[in-house]
Design an enzyme around this catalytic site. Structure first.
Site, PDB file in Angstrom:
ATOM      1  N   HIS A 104       0.801  -1.223   0.000  1.00 42.36           N
ATOM      2  CA  HIS A 104       0.000   0.000   0.000  1.00 42.36           C
ATOM      3  C   HIS A 104       0.833   1.273   0.000  1.00 42.36           C
ATOM      4  O   HIS A 104       0.324   2.340   0.334  1.00 42.36           O
ATOM      5  CB  HIS A 104      -0.959  -0.015   1.205  1.00 42.36           C
ATOM      6  CG  HIS A 104      -1.932  -1.143   1.157  1.00 42.36           C
ATOM      7  ND1 HIS A 104      -2.450  -1.748   2.289  1.00 42.36           N
ATOM      8  CD2 HIS A 104      -2.483  -1.800   0.096  1.00 42.36           C
ATOM      9  CE1 HIS A 104      -3.272  -2.713   1.925  1.00 42.36           C
ATOM     10  NE2 HIS A 104      -3.307  -2.775   0.611  1.00 42.36           N
ATOM     11  N   GLY A 170      -0.836 -10.067  12.407  1.00 42.06           N
ATOM     12  CA  GLY A 170      -1.403  -8.747  12.637  1.00 42.06           C
ATOM     13  C   GLY A 170      -2.389  -8.277  11.589  1.00 42.06           C
ATOM     14  O   GLY A 170      -2.546  -7.077  11.386  1.00 42.06           O
TER      15      GLY A 170
END
Length: 230
Positions: A104, A170
């Site tokens: 990202h 995570g």
């Protein structure tokens, strides 16, 4: 040497003190994610978007890697390790990981609004209105905003397909297209999942589940892998 590919998400960064949209109910100082992290937001209120990323960048410079990041870096002494991260911070690099693919984008970098191939390392934390690229257009955060294509997805798929061992840490595996990466792991490859809330997609053979934070689960996985595969 066996190859480990790791997919990490916001949870591991949150443990180092970085705020996430998910933690704050999708809000940032009262602003919905669509107001600060979309192309439409950039067109509507450039000043707000610049300030949002300046504050995130400032915070990212202040935090340090946690034991989860460090465990992944330590695995490089025994395995080939490739990290695919949804996170825009540099905590994996700070920990010592040498091969990190940012799905990202990267908070420390900026790019041209005219030519996406013009990417620059930002000196410091502040990007201002009027800061321009070599072609004279305004610089923007080097981030994949909601609603934009994910250009690093194809390289990430290739990495995942080559994994002998796959680790997820995570991330809830609900944000697409990143969540689909687990579908490209070879069926015979062991898959280690560490998260306080184990995603529902983790069913089937060769799954090893650690229902705990990445900062405690990844060091355990590191020890297990060293014991079992070396």
């Amino acid at each position: 040497m066996q190859k480990i590919v790791v997919l990490t998400g916001a949870g591991i960064s949150a443990e180092s003190g970085l705020k996430t949209f998910r933690d704050s109910g999708g809000l940032w100082e009262g602003h919905d994610v669509t107001q600060v992290a979309t192309p439409e937001a950039w067109a509507r209120d450039r000043t707000l978007v610049l300030e949002f990323y300046n504050q995130r960048r400032k915070q990212a410079l202040e935090v340090k890697p946690n034991p989860g990041h460090l465990a992944l870096a330590e695995l490089e002494s025994k395995f080939e390790v490739s990290i695919v991260t949804q996170n825009i911070d540099a905590l994996h690099e700070k920990a010592g990981s040498s091969k990190v693919l940012h799905l990202h984008g990267e908070i420390s970098k900026v790019r041209s609004t005219e030519d996406p191939n013009l990417v620059y390392e930002l000196d410091g934390w502040e990007l201002k209105e009027g800061d321009k690229c070599d072609k004279g257009s305004q610089l923007r955060p080097h981030i994949v905003w909601f609603g934009e294509a994910v250009p690093m997805m194809e390289p990430a798929i290739q990495e995942v397909m080559s994994a002998d061992i796959f680790i997820v840490a995570g991330t809830s595996l609900v944000v697409y297209p990143a969540a689909s990466l687990i579908d490209f792991v070879r069926s015979e490859a062991p898959k280690f999942i560490v998260d306080p809330k184990i995603p529902e997609v983790t069913v089937g053979n060769n799954f090893y589940l650690y229902e705990e934070p990445a900062s405690t689960g990844l060091p355990k996985i590191k020890d297990q892998l060293i014991q079992e595969y070396l």
